[in-house]
Design a protein around this motif. Sequence first.
Motif, PDB file in Angstrom:
ATOM      1  N   THR A   1      -4.103   9.976   4.476  1.00 16.73           N
ATOM      2  CA  THR A   1      -4.667   8.689   3.670  1.00 16.73           C
ATOM      3  C   THR A   1      -5.789   9.279   2.823  1.00 16.73           C
ATOM      4  O   THR A   1      -6.502  10.270   2.935  1.00 16.73           O
TER       5      THR A   1
ATOM      6  N   PRO B   1       2.654  -2.512   4.422  1.00 16.43           N
ATOM      7  CA  PRO B   1       1.470  -2.634   3.735  1.00 16.43           C
ATOM      8  C   PRO B   1       0.981  -3.967   3.271  1.00 16.43           C
ATOM      9  O   PRO B   1       0.053  -4.062   2.584  1.00 16.43           O
TER      10      PRO B   1
ATOM     11  N   SER C   1       0.700   1.947   6.327  1.00 17.07           N
ATOM     12  CA  SER C   1       1.835   2.705   5.849  1.00 17.07           C
ATOM     13  C   SER C   1       3.116   2.369   6.297  1.00 17.07           C
ATOM     14  O   SER C   1       4.064   2.512   5.281  1.00 17.07           O
TER      15      SER C   1
END
Length: 463
Positions: free
Chosen positions: A57, A234, A231
Amino acid sequence: MPVAYFVLPYDPYSNSAFDCTPTFWHGTTVAGFVAAETIEQGSQGNNGQLASVGFKTMLVGYNAWGGNYLQKAFHASTVMHANIITSSAGGWSNCPDATGWDQLVVKEILDNGTCIIMPAGNGVNGTHNFCQQVDPVNDCPFFPLSPYYDSRIIIVTGTDKNDKHNYFDANSNIDYTQSHYPMVDVCAPGHDLLGAGLTDCGNNNWPYYGSYGGTSFATPIVAGTAALILSVNPCLEPADIELILKSTTDPVVDEANYSGMLGSGRINAYNAVTLAQTYGTVPTINQNETWSDDKFINQIVSIESGATLTITGKIRFAENSKIIIKPGGVLIVNGGLLTNSKGCSNPLWEGIEVWGTSNQHQYTYSGNCYQGKLILMNGATIENAREAVVNRKYDDWNSMGGIIQADNANFINNHRAILFMPYSNFNPNNPSETRDDLSFINNCNFETNNNLIDGQFHSFITM
């Protein structure tokens, strides 16, 4: 070795560089729980010494103690386009802003598609908040990033390694049970956590560990899980992320002692990501049904012949999603809203295709119906679509003739509102006799404004 993947080496709001102050360890530890560097399976190296939740991230860091907290949150959402905001910097303010401005800013951040995840507090023997105006009995979240302003904000409290909320330190004889109250949404591990510590400005070799506890560290675990959710899907908005997190939790062992105070349970990252992968999918519409609530769609919705879908609620579409009305199928939008999902990198959705049969009439005749049909009524709204409505299947010149009937409908900020491809209706008993097209547009509003995505307007109606 860097503890996490930072986009910038400075605070993008104040443009002040991050310095090395040995006494300010808190932010390093929080960042490590969100996204500390991990090591790829089978690879070698000194990185990967910590197990973070939000693998790879990207982080944008802001200096916590320089004031302008809400301004920085707004900057993160609107300028840096952050998907998630979390802060474990303690209390900003104790009670609601009397002017109402804070609430408006918080709502805009969430409406922009940015999820907000905040700590509940550390209980009676730690940092916590109480505001008589909000709750005369229980603690409550700090302001301004509080669900008191908007219920989409996620509040996190902690559990121990045995999934218990109650935590009593026998060595110090102190109750370190973290804050609990009705506004809490979920729990996450919050005691005896192995996390990243400062390297004392380079005087110690990395990795450097410490044992930590508090909702300051439970909260970034939830934020990292939210990043994993995004992820795989989205386009999700804050309310979707909250629903996924809360509907995939595991039970807290002593929840009965804190009934209604711990949210839905302790988060389960695996379950949350698994649900996120299929969230927004619906079966083919092959019988009559009604969508009356808020719904997220992440696929092509197909309405089959003989089925009618009625929409009265708000439907949010991911990019590349659309509705197809096949010949004989019907879509009725009765006061509903069809719009884009704010979480997408390309926020336009594809709109509605009303399929037809070019060499057939538009009537139901001898039990046969050869055209799809769209009915927009009672303030129905289609917005932020690439092609809001078109009367054919894409790139199929034999599929014209779909029926579009719009009465008192709104078309807002679409690249094109309606595309009518060439078609001529006819008398089913005498094909050489042409008839009026059954499509019509009455008392409709066509609008573009400053919110038009990409500024790429084609036309309201093309015929």
